[in-house]
Design a protein around this motif. Structure first.
Motif, PDB file in Angstrom:
ATOM      1  N   GLY A  77      56.782   1.083 101.253  1.00 27.35           N
ATOM      2  CA  GLY A  77      56.919   0.278 102.459  1.00 27.35           C
ATOM      3  C   GLY A  77      58.097   0.654 103.330  1.00 27.35           C
ATOM      4  O   GLY A  77      58.268   0.079 104.410  1.00 27.35           O
ATOM      5  N   ARG A  78      58.896   1.623 102.906  1.00 28.11           N
ATOM      6  CA  ARG A  78      60.013   2.059 103.748  1.00 28.11           C
ATOM      7  C   ARG A  78      59.513   2.766 105.003  1.00 28.11           C
ATOM      8  O   ARG A  78      60.208   2.790 106.018  1.00 28.11           O
ATOM      9  CB  ARG A  78      60.932   2.987 102.951  1.00 28.11           C
ATOM     10  CG  ARG A  78      61.693   2.285 101.842  1.00 28.11           C
ATOM     11  CD  ARG A  78      62.513   3.253 101.031  1.00 28.11           C
ATOM     12  NE  ARG A  78      63.530   3.931 101.840  1.00 28.11           N
ATOM     13  CZ  ARG A  78      64.297   4.916 101.395  1.00 28.11           C
ATOM     14  NH1 ARG A  78      64.133   5.366 100.150  1.00 28.11           N
ATOM     15  NH2 ARG A  78      65.207   5.465 102.170  1.00 28.11           N
ATOM     16  N   LEU A 126      63.028  11.483 107.177  1.00 23.86           N
ATOM     17  CA  LEU A 126      63.995  10.727 107.965  1.00 23.86           C
ATOM     18  C   LEU A 126      64.338   9.390 107.312  1.00 23.86           C
ATOM     19  O   LEU A 126      65.461   8.893 107.463  1.00 23.86           O
ATOM     20  CB  LEU A 126      63.441  10.494 109.376  1.00 23.86           C
ATOM     21  CG  LEU A 126      63.358  11.736 110.270  1.00 23.86           C
ATOM     22  CD1 LEU A 126      62.577  11.424 111.545  1.00 23.86           C
ATOM     23  CD2 LEU A 126      64.743  12.259 110.614  1.00 23.86           C
ATOM     24  N   ALA A 127      63.387   8.808 106.580  1.00 22.95           N
ATOM     25  CA  ALA A 127      63.663   7.554 105.884  1.00 22.95           C
ATOM     26  C   ALA A 127      64.607   7.773 104.703  1.00 22.95           C
ATOM     27  O   ALA A 127      65.391   6.887 104.342  1.00 22.95           O
ATOM     28  CB  ALA A 127      62.358   6.927 105.399  1.00 22.95           C
ATOM     29  N   ARG A 128      64.520   8.949 104.093  1.00 21.25           N
ATOM     30  CA  ARG A 128      65.364   9.242 102.924  1.00 21.25           C
ATOM     31  C   ARG A 128      66.752   9.710 103.313  1.00 21.25           C
ATOM     32  O   ARG A 128      67.734   9.400 102.636  1.00 21.25           O
ATOM     33  CB  ARG A 128      64.678  10.304 102.044  1.00 21.25           C
ATOM     34  CG  ARG A 128      65.503  10.740 100.844  1.00 21.25           C
ATOM     35  CD  ARG A 128      64.706  11.582  99.873  1.00 21.25           C
ATOM     36  NE  ARG A 128      64.259  12.834 100.436  1.00 21.25           N
ATOM     37  CZ  ARG A 128      64.986  13.943 100.479  1.00 21.25           C
ATOM     38  NH1 ARG A 128      66.228  13.944 100.022  1.00 21.25           N
ATOM     39  NH2 ARG A 128      64.489  15.055 100.986  1.00 21.25           N
ATOM     40  N   ARG A 161      57.141   6.042  95.521  1.00 25.43           N
ATOM     41  CA  ARG A 161      57.318   4.596  95.681  1.00 25.43           C
ATOM     42  C   ARG A 161      58.718   4.196  96.134  1.00 25.43           C
ATOM     43  O   ARG A 161      58.885   3.167  96.787  1.00 25.43           O
ATOM     44  CB  ARG A 161      57.007   3.880  94.357  1.00 25.43           C
ATOM     45  CG  ARG A 161      55.638   4.198  93.802  1.00 25.43           C
ATOM     46  CD  ARG A 161      54.515   3.840  94.761  1.00 25.43           C
ATOM     47  NE  ARG A 161      53.227   4.366  94.315  1.00 25.43           N
ATOM     48  CZ  ARG A 161      52.345   4.941  95.124  1.00 25.43           C
ATOM     49  NH1 ARG A 161      52.615   5.079  96.414  1.00 25.43           N
ATOM     50  NH2 ARG A 161      51.197   5.374  94.651  1.00 25.43           N
ATOM     51  N   ASP A 162      59.725   4.993  95.763  1.00 26.43           N
ATOM     52  CA  ASP A 162      61.112   4.601  96.052  1.00 26.43           C
ATOM     53  C   ASP A 162      61.815   5.512  97.050  1.00 26.43           C
ATOM     54  O   ASP A 162      62.982   5.285  97.359  1.00 26.43           O
ATOM     55  CB  ASP A 162      61.924   4.579  94.744  1.00 26.43           C
ATOM     56  CG  ASP A 162      61.310   3.671  93.700  1.00 26.43           C
ATOM     57  OD1 ASP A 162      60.730   2.629  94.081  1.00 26.43           O
ATOM     58  OD2 ASP A 162      61.403   3.993  92.499  1.00 26.43           O
ATOM     59  N   GLY A 163      61.125   6.568  97.509  1.00 30.06           N
ATOM     60  CA  GLY A 163      61.750   7.472  98.473  1.00 30.06           C
ATOM     61  C   GLY A 163      62.801   8.372  97.872  1.00 30.06           C
ATOM     62  O   GLY A 163      63.717   8.811  98.570  1.00 30.06           O
TER      63      GLY A 163
END
Length: 257
Positions: free
Chosen positions: A17-18, A64-66, A246-248
């Motif tokens: 969901g990130r 980019l989210a990570r 799941r956790d990036g």
């Protein structure tokens, strides 16, 4: 190409969901491949990233989210997918510039720029080797129109000195990938991806460096699922793969991570 309406789309969660991604119901839909690709990139704050053929933005938006503080550009041939990538970037508050262009004819201003990393998930099937899908966008995403060699040529030109290309492809395209690196990129490393222990790798992630001189390196396969066969409903990802999806998490143990 007609842009998608909201009724043509679904919104799907990536990285637990990130990242939330609008995708076409019946066109090309991203799976785990671009997420795994993004997880292998050891970028850090201040680096610049270019994705060739970004589609709706799955790979670059997961990266980019990570990793915060990156500057990123995505190039996409199809107007409808470029539009989706812009929307997805805006709704995920991600600093992604999307350029609608053919990678063999990039805009002049983009040709003046160089990047620390280029990432790509090109069409998996050689021209004529894949039955056309009813959806035109899916056909373009899966069936090769631009020769794979041109993807490498474009990547090499856009990389800064000592910059890296990361590309995911079908394992049977590895000979083509290695041939395309010749004279363009060096320090080639290959990570095979196998569904289960004892299975042949179906995909590979290749990393190569502009100006690299190191010897070729073939990593042990990354096994995606636990067990040698599917025994029950539900997910069976190995812990490291589950942490990525799941956790990036970064894909540690490969490519400098």
């Amino acid at each position: 190409m007609t842009l998608f309406s909201d009724t043509d789309l679904t919104r799907n969660d990536f990285l637990g969901g990130r990242v939330r991604l609008w995708q076409p119901r019946s066109g090309y839909r991203a799976g785990v491949d671009p997420v795994l690709l993004a997880a292998t990139v050891p970028a850090t704050r201040g680096h610049t990233v270019l994705e060739l053929g970004c589609g709706a933005g799955a790979a670059v938006l997961c990266l980019l989210a990570r990793v915060s503080g990156l500057q990123a550009v995505g190039v996409e041939l199809q107007a409808s997918y470029a539009d989706l990538a812009r929307r997805n970037a805006a709704e995920n508050d991600a600093p992604l510039e999307v350029v609608e262009a053919d990678l063999s004819a990039l805009p002049a201003d983009l040709k003046q720029r160089q990047f620390d990393y280029v990432i790509a998930n090109p069409p998996y099937y050689r021209a004529g080797a894949h039955s056309p899908a009813e959806d035109a966008g899916r056909s373009v995403a899966l069936g090769e129109q631009t020769p794979l060699e041109l993807w490498f040529d474009c990547a090499a030109k856009r990389l800064a000195p000592r910059g890296y290309l990361h590309m995911i492809q079908k394992a049977d395209r590895l000979p083509d990938m290695l041939a395309a690196c010749a004279g363009r990129l060096g320090s080639v490393e290959v990570l095979p991806l196998a569904a289960r222990t004892g299975r042949a790798a179906e995909l590979v992630i290749l990393r190569a460096r502009k100006g690299g001189k190191a010897a070729f390196r073939l990593h042990a396969p990354l096994i995606l699922h636990a067990g040698d066969r599917h025994e029950k409903d539900g997910e069976s990802y190995e812990p490291q793969v589950s942490a990525v999806l799941r956790d990036g998490a970064a894909m540690t143990g490969f490519f400098g991570q």
